[in-house]
Design an enzyme around this catalytic site. Structure first.
Site, PDB file in Angstrom:
ATOM      1  CD  GLU A 133      -1.248   0.331   3.677  1.00 48.00           C
ATOM      2  OE1 GLU A 133      -1.594   1.509   3.859  1.00 48.00           O
ATOM      3  OE2 GLU A 133      -1.657  -0.629   4.357  1.00 48.00           O
ATOM      4  CB  CYS A 167      -2.492  -4.460   6.217  1.00 46.54           C
ATOM      5  SG  CYS A 167      -2.048  -2.897   7.003  1.00 46.54           S
ATOM      6  CG  ASN A 205      -1.690  10.339  20.798  1.00 41.32           C
ATOM      7  OD1 ASN A 205      -0.721  10.708  21.463  1.00 41.32           O
ATOM      8  ND2 ASN A 205      -2.928  10.782  21.019  1.00 41.32           N
ATOM      9  CB  THR A 209       1.286   2.388  15.582  1.00 40.35           C
ATOM     10  OG1 THR A 209       0.820   3.422  14.706  1.00 40.35           O
ATOM     11  CG2 THR A 209       0.720   2.610  16.968  1.00 40.35           C
ATOM     12  CB  SER A 259      -8.957   0.942  12.622  1.00 37.18           C
ATOM     13  OG  SER A 259      -8.279   0.111  11.710  1.00 37.18           O
ATOM     14  CG  HIS A 302      -2.574  -7.158   9.936  1.00 40.53           C
ATOM     15  ND1 HIS A 302      -1.378  -6.708   9.422  1.00 40.53           N
ATOM     16  CD2 HIS A 302      -3.315  -6.045  10.198  1.00 40.53           C
ATOM     17  CE1 HIS A 302      -1.401  -5.394   9.368  1.00 40.53           C
ATOM     18  NE2 HIS A 302      -2.554  -4.964   9.836  1.00 40.53           N
ATOM     19  CE  LYS A 311      -6.971  -4.305  23.702  1.00 37.65           C
ATOM     20  NZ  LYS A 311      -7.344  -2.910  23.327  1.00 37.65           N
ATOM     21  CG  ASN A 381       1.670  -2.155  11.138  1.00 35.07           C
ATOM     22  OD1 ASN A 381       1.701  -3.214  10.517  1.00 35.07           O
ATOM     23  ND2 ASN A 381       0.651  -1.325  11.078  1.00 35.07           N
ATOM     24  CB  SER A 415      -7.961  -0.305   6.906  1.00 35.99           C
ATOM     25  OG  SER A 415      -7.473  -0.526   8.206  1.00 35.99           O
TER      26      SER A 415
END
Length: 509
Positions: A133, A167, A205, A209, A259, A302, A311, A381, A415
């Protein structure tokens, strides 16, 4: 048909020659052969069966940048509480690229390294597809740049092109490669899947990531990691959780909370479809019982950040719990009976459910998933290659004997959104010299390679991010930076001319 017969004859002739004499592959610099682990035949395959058996991943290579920033340093730099990134995200380091590297150079590097290590002839590849991407040209595909590597061999008969949806592009490319090999279009040669991205965010923030990297996978029959046929659960829908509509910047527009909800909802639906399909296969074989997480020896996801993976595994346990009978709920899910009767769609923001099932699934997470997060923890990531970096991590953290015969579940998410749940079946043969043993050996140096990177300060990281902003879509320049800071054998951007044409060079091996 004539072409297939010709290819088969050629392959058989080469095999006879290989039996008679030791042949050194051409086009490959011998100095680059530092890891001699190949699970593939050194000659193109002959198409002898109408349906190739055990199509999957024969070999893979991982690339990541030679520098990183420590997340504890970023916590101090951004004046946030200690543990916000390291504990809250589950990240310790984040790899990043200077302006010397772009998506083309990342993919050039990982493909060349895979071909050199396996010592395959360049004309043995019949399909090459790129999932990414990271778009630097709205027309010209990364795949076309990679064809430069095949130029000396004269091999221009290579199908495949770039595939893009956040992704998910790497997984779509993997499915396409397997579909090609199991179709009438297959000409007996290998396929290669390349997935890579540079994940960068505006200051704030989301910036911690990020990450960067690429994975190249060699696809063929009789693989040590077999894609289980007919077992894919897919979910797609239209949503704006993460997207890149602004072509003047590398940075995405992100709705973080949405997301995560989309990710978990897609996992629920993909897992449900996968379970139904495998249960249908079992019924045809005379097995009548529900499929659960217990039937997966390992589970990879992923991974935008590591905490989401924990989670997600808990979410799968919650799915199994809701699908179980009252008797099973009482006997196998003790202490969770109070969550009976809940609906999946009502629980995406339910913290009680999240905490209870994370606690209940902690041992399962440690056994099945934690080892797969090694690269994500230390590099961040990598978008399309994230899932396959997790696969590489799993291989690097387990022996061939521990992996043999296992089923590895895989959840891919992009996404926008596109998602699939599928699985690999690992070969039973873990003997010395087996394809599985060679594959595991080839990736065993992953921790050592990560440890060899250079630690950069947050100030240096920020300066490089500002350089990336400054040079984005600029023309007629040579990127600043010292090529000695790159790993040996790394391709890099040498110049962009006045017509946006990019020229690349390679560091000495």
């Amino acid at each position: 048909m004539q072409r297939l017969l010709t290819l088969a004859k050629q392959a058989l002739q080469v095999r006879r020659m290989m039996e008679e004499v030791l042949v050194t592959p051409v086009h490959l610099p011998s100095a680059a052969h530092q890891r001699f682990f190949s699970t593939a035949s050194a000659v193109p395959l002959a198409k002898t069966d109408p349906w190739p058996k055990d199509v999957g991943i024969l070999d893979l290579e991982v690339y990541f940048p030679a520098q990183y920033v420590d997340q504890t340093d970023l916590e101090k730099y951004y004046h946030v509480e200690a543990g916000k990134f390291t504990m809250g995200l589950g990240q310790t380091h984040m790899g990043f690229c200077s302006v010397k590297e772009d998506i083309n150079s990342l993919c050039l590097t990982v493909v060349q390294k895979l071909m050199e290590r396996t010592k395959l002839p360049w004309d043995s590849v019949g399909r090459l597809e790129v999932g990414t991407e990271t778009i630097i040209d709205k027309s010209k595909a990364v795949k076309t740049v990679l064809m430069e590597l095949f130029q000396d061999s004269g091999n221009t008969d290579i199908e495949g092109i770039d595939t893009t949806n956040a992704c998910y592009g790497g997984t779509a490319s993997l499915f396409n490669a397997a579909n090609w090999m199991e179709s009438s279009s297959w000409d007996g040669r290998y396929a290669m899947v390349v997935c890579g991205d540079i994940a960068v965010y505006a200051s704030g923030n989301a910036r911690p990531t990020g990450g960067a990297g690429a994975v190249a996978m060699l696809i063929g029959p009789k693989a040590p990691l077999v894609l289980e046929r007919g077992l894919r659960g897919t979910h797609m829908e239209n949503v704006y959780d993460f997207y890149k509509p602004d072509g003047t910047t590398e940075y995405p527009i992100v709705d973080g909370k949405l997301s995560i909800q989309c990710y978990l909802r897609a996992l629920d639906r993909c897992y449900a479809v996968y379970r139904q399909k495998i249960q249908n296969q079992w019924k045809q074989a005379g097995i009548d019982r529900p499929f659960t997480l217990d039937d997966l020896q390992f589970m990879i996801f992923h991974t935008p950040f590591c905490k989401l993976t924990q989670k997600s595994l808990a979410r799968m346990v919650f799915n199994d719990f809701l699908s179980a009978s009252s008797e099973t709920q009482a006997s196998c899910y003790k202490g969770l009976e109070g969550f009976r009767g809940l609906k999946l769609e009502d629980t995406y923001t339910n913290k009680d459910v999240e905490k209870a099932f994370q606690k209940a699934s902690l041992d399962t997470f440690n056994q099945k998933t934690k080892a797969s997060l090694y690269l994500s923890t230390y590099n961040g990531n990598t978008y399309t290659s994230s899932l396959y970096g997790c696969l590489a991590s799993l291989l690097s953290q387990h022996s061939a004997q521990e992996l043999a015969g296992s089923r590895v579940g895989a959840f891919s998410y992009g996404s926008g959104l596109a998602a699939s749940f599928f699985s690999f079946r690992v070969s039973q043969d873990a003997s010395p010299g087996s394809p599985l043993e060679k594959l595991v050996s080839s990736i065993s140096d992953l921790p050592k390679r990560l440890a060899s990177r250079k630690r950069m300060s947050p100030e240096q990281f920020t300066e490089i991010m500002e350089q990336r902003e400054h040079f984005f879509h600029k023309v007629n320049y040579s990127p600043p930076g010292d090529t000695k800071s790159l790993f040996p054998g790394t391709w890099y951007l040498e110049r962009v001319d006045e017509l946006h044409r990019r020229k690349y060079a390679r560091c000495p091996v």
